[in-house]
Motif scaffolding. Structure first.
Motif, PDB file in Angstrom:
ATOM      1  N   ALA A 162       0.849  -1.193   0.000  1.00  0.00           N
ATOM      2  CA  ALA A 162       0.000   0.000   0.000  1.00  0.00           C
ATOM      3  C   ALA A 162       0.886   1.245   0.000  1.00  0.00           C
ATOM      4  N   GLN A 163       0.358   2.326  -0.528  1.00  0.00           N
ATOM      5  CA  GLN A 163       1.093   3.593  -0.510  1.00  0.00           C
ATOM      6  C   GLN A 163       0.910   4.328   0.810  1.00  0.00           C
ATOM      7  N   GLY A 164      -0.145   4.010   1.529  1.00  0.00           N
ATOM      8  CA  GLY A 164      -0.446   4.662   2.793  1.00  0.00           C
ATOM      9  C   GLY A 164      -1.594   3.937   3.464  1.00  0.00           C
ATOM     10  N   SER A 165      -2.234   4.623   4.393  1.00  0.00           N
ATOM     11  CA  SER A 165      -3.360   4.002   5.086  1.00  0.00           C
ATOM     12  C   SER A 165      -4.368   5.058   5.509  1.00  0.00           C
ATOM     13  N   PHE A 166      -5.559   4.592   5.737  1.00  0.00           N
ATOM     14  CA  PHE A 166      -6.646   5.387   6.314  1.00  0.00           C
ATOM     15  C   PHE A 166      -6.849   4.830   7.710  1.00  0.00           C
ATOM     16  N   VAL A 167      -6.765   5.671   8.728  1.00  0.00           N
ATOM     17  CA  VAL A 167      -6.899   5.239  10.114  1.00  0.00           C
ATOM     18  C   VAL A 167      -8.061   6.007  10.726  1.00  0.00           C
ATOM     19  N   ALA A 168      -9.023   5.261  11.303  1.00  0.00           N
ATOM     20  CA  ALA A 168     -10.208   5.929  11.835  1.00  0.00           C
ATOM     21  C   ALA A 168     -10.894   5.077  12.885  1.00  0.00           C
ATOM     22  N   MET A 169     -11.717   5.734  13.683  1.00  0.00           N
ATOM     23  CA  MET A 169     -12.591   5.013  14.604  1.00  0.00           C
ATOM     24  C   MET A 169     -13.860   5.830  14.803  1.00  0.00           C
ATOM     25  N   ASN A 170     -14.932   5.121  15.042  1.00  0.00           N
ATOM     26  CA  ASN A 170     -16.206   5.747  15.381  1.00  0.00           C
ATOM     27  C   ASN A 170     -16.408   5.604  16.877  1.00  0.00           C
ATOM     28  N   ASN A 171     -17.097   6.554  17.444  1.00  0.00           N
ATOM     29  CA  ASN A 171     -17.468   6.492  18.849  1.00  0.00           C
ATOM     30  C   ASN A 171     -18.978   6.608  18.932  1.00  0.00           C
ATOM     31  N   THR A 172     -19.616   5.507  19.214  1.00  0.00           N
ATOM     32  CA  THR A 172     -21.061   5.369  19.356  1.00  0.00           C
ATOM     33  C   THR A 172     -21.771   5.458  18.000  1.00  0.00           C
ATOM     34  N   VAL A 173     -21.781   6.638  17.366  1.00  0.00           N
ATOM     35  CA  VAL A 173     -22.452   6.794  16.075  1.00  0.00           C
ATOM     36  C   VAL A 173     -21.653   6.044  15.017  1.00  0.00           C
ATOM     37  N   SER A 174     -22.322   5.202  14.272  1.00  0.00           N
ATOM     38  CA  SER A 174     -21.719   4.368  13.228  1.00  0.00           C
ATOM     39  C   SER A 174     -20.740   3.338  13.779  1.00  0.00           C
ATOM     40  N   GLN A 175     -20.768   3.113  15.072  1.00  0.00           N
ATOM     41  CA  GLN A 175     -19.907   2.102  15.685  1.00  0.00           C
ATOM     42  C   GLN A 175     -20.687   0.790  15.666  1.00  0.00           C
ATOM     43  N   LEU A 212     -10.200   0.468  16.234  1.00  0.00           N
ATOM     44  CA  LEU A 212      -9.580   1.402  15.323  1.00  0.00           C
ATOM     45  C   LEU A 212      -9.356   0.686  13.989  1.00  0.00           C
ATOM     46  N   HIS A 213      -9.789   1.317  12.905  1.00  0.00           N
ATOM     47  CA  HIS A 213      -9.631   0.767  11.561  1.00  0.00           C
ATOM     48  C   HIS A 213      -8.301   1.240  10.974  1.00  0.00           C
ATOM     49  N   VAL A 214      -7.530   0.328  10.425  1.00  0.00           N
ATOM     50  CA  VAL A 214      -6.354   0.670   9.629  1.00  0.00           C
ATOM     51  C   VAL A 214      -6.593   0.049   8.251  1.00  0.00           C
ATOM     52  N   VAL A 215      -6.813   0.910   7.272  1.00  0.00           N
ATOM     53  CA  VAL A 215      -7.181   0.472   5.929  1.00  0.00           C
ATOM     54  C   VAL A 215      -6.051   0.824   4.964  1.00  0.00           C
ATOM     55  N   PRO A 216      -5.497  -0.176   4.256  1.00  0.00           N
ATOM     56  CA  PRO A 216      -4.468   0.137   3.274  1.00  0.00           C
ATOM     57  C   PRO A 216      -5.033   0.986   2.143  1.00  0.00           C
ATOM     58  N   ARG A 217      -4.242   1.968   1.696  1.00  0.00           N
ATOM     59  CA  ARG A 217      -4.682   2.868   0.624  1.00  0.00           C
ATOM     60  C   ARG A 217      -3.642   2.938  -0.476  1.00  0.00           C
ATOM     61  N   THR A 218      -4.128   3.111  -1.685  1.00  0.00           N
ATOM     62  CA  THR A 218      -3.300   3.327  -2.866  1.00  0.00           C
ATOM     63  C   THR A 218      -3.994   4.395  -3.696  1.00  0.00           C
ATOM     64  N   LYS A 219      -3.227   5.317  -4.231  1.00  0.00           N
ATOM     65  CA  LYS A 219      -3.808   6.377  -5.050  1.00  0.00           C
ATOM     66  C   LYS A 219      -4.674   5.756  -6.145  1.00  0.00           C
ATOM     67  N   GLY A 220      -5.887   6.268  -6.285  1.00  0.00           N
ATOM     68  CA  GLY A 220      -6.805   5.769  -7.295  1.00  0.00           C
ATOM     69  C   GLY A 220      -7.553   4.512  -6.887  1.00  0.00           C
ATOM     70  N   ASP A 221      -7.552   4.185  -5.582  1.00  0.00           N
ATOM     71  CA  ASP A 221      -8.197   2.943  -5.125  1.00  0.00           C
ATOM     72  C   ASP A 221      -9.719   3.021  -5.105  1.00  0.00           C
ATOM     73  N   GLY A 222     -10.283   4.190  -5.341  1.00  0.00           N
ATOM     74  CA  GLY A 222     -11.737   4.312  -5.419  1.00  0.00           C
ATOM     75  C   GLY A 222     -12.420   4.684  -4.118  1.00  0.00           C
ATOM     76  N   LEU A 223     -11.672   4.803  -3.031  1.00  0.00           N
ATOM     77  CA  LEU A 223     -12.281   5.190  -1.759  1.00  0.00           C
ATOM     78  C   LEU A 223     -12.560   6.681  -1.794  1.00  0.00           C
ATOM     79  N   ARG A 224     -13.842   7.033  -1.731  1.00  0.00           N
ATOM     80  CA  ARG A 224     -14.240   8.436  -1.815  1.00  0.00           C
ATOM     81  C   ARG A 224     -15.284   8.737  -0.752  1.00  0.00           C
ATOM     82  N   GLY A 225     -15.096   9.849  -0.080  1.00  0.00           N
ATOM     83  CA  GLY A 225     -16.083  10.284   0.891  1.00  0.00           C
ATOM     84  C   GLY A 225     -16.399   9.204   1.901  1.00  0.00           C
ATOM     85  N   PHE A 226     -17.658   9.078   2.229  1.00  0.00           N
ATOM     86  CA  PHE A 226     -18.063   8.104   3.228  1.00  0.00           C
ATOM     87  C   PHE A 226     -18.940   7.006   2.644  1.00  0.00           C
ATOM     88  N   PHE A 227     -18.920   6.852   1.332  1.00  0.00           N
ATOM     89  CA  PHE A 227     -19.655   5.781   0.677  1.00  0.00           C
ATOM     90  C   PHE A 227     -18.639   4.771   0.175  1.00  0.00           C
TER      91      PHE A 227
END
Length: 137
Positions: free
Chosen positions: A78-91, A98-113
Motif C-alpha cells: 500500500a502507498q499509505g493508510s486510512f486510520v479511523a474510529m467511530n465512537n457510538t455513532v456508526s460504531q 480502530l480501523h487501519v485500511v491500506p490505501r493506494t492512489k486511485g483505489d476508489g475510496l471516496r467520501g463516506f460511501f
C-alpha cells in the motif's frame, strides 16, 4: 444485552484472522473489509469508546496502530493508510476498535460511501500472515 463479538474474539471463542496478539491489544482482519488488509485494533479489555479507554492503555493503543499502519504498507504494498474510529455513532460493535485500511492512489475510496468486499477461501489467513510477518520484523 447481547454478547460482544470482539470480546468473544479476544477470548478465542469466535474466529478471526489475527494479525497482532499482545497482552493489552488484539488486531484482526475486518470480515467486511474496505480493501484487503483492512485491520481492526481492539483493546482486550471491553471498552466501548475512545473516551472510555484507560489512560494506561492510550499510548500502547496508538503505538500498536502505528505499527499496523507501517505493516499494511510493507506487507501489502500500500502507498499509505486510512486510520479511523467511530465512537457510538456508526460504531457497528460497541467495543472500541480502530480501523487501519491500506490505501493506494486511485483505489476508489471516496467520501463516506465505501465499497465493501470479501475474502476468498483461505485468502484472509494469507493476508493476516503477511501482516503478522511485517509486525514481527
Amino acid at each position: 444485552m447481547p454478547a460482544c463479538v470482539f470480546c468473544a474474539i479476544v477470548a478465542g471463542e469466535a474466529q478471526a484472522s489475527v494479525v497482532l496478539d499482545e497482552p493489552d491489544f488484539l488486531a484482526f482482519l475486518d470480515v467486511r473489509p474496505l480493501f484487503h488488509g483492512h485491520v481492526l485494533l481492539v483493546p482486550r479489555e471491553h471498552v466501548e469508546t475512545l473516551p472510555d479507554l484507560p489512560a494506561g492503555l492510550r499510548d500502547g493503543f496508538l503505538e500498536a496502530a502505528q505499527r499496523i499502519a507501517v505493516a499494511v504498507k510493507d506487507a501489502l504494498g500500500a502507498q499509505g493508510s486510512f486510520v479511523a474510529m467511530n465512537n457510538t455513532v456508526s460504531q457497528s460493535v460497541p467495543h472500541l476498535h480502530l480501523h487501519v485500511v491500506p490505501r493506494t492512489k486511485g483505489d476508489g475510496l471516496r467520501g463516506f460511501f465505501w465499497p465493501r468486499t470479501t475474502y476468498a477461501d483461505g485468502e484472509a489467513d494469507r493476508v493476516a500472515a503477511s501482516l503478522r510477518g511485517a509486525l514481527d520484523s
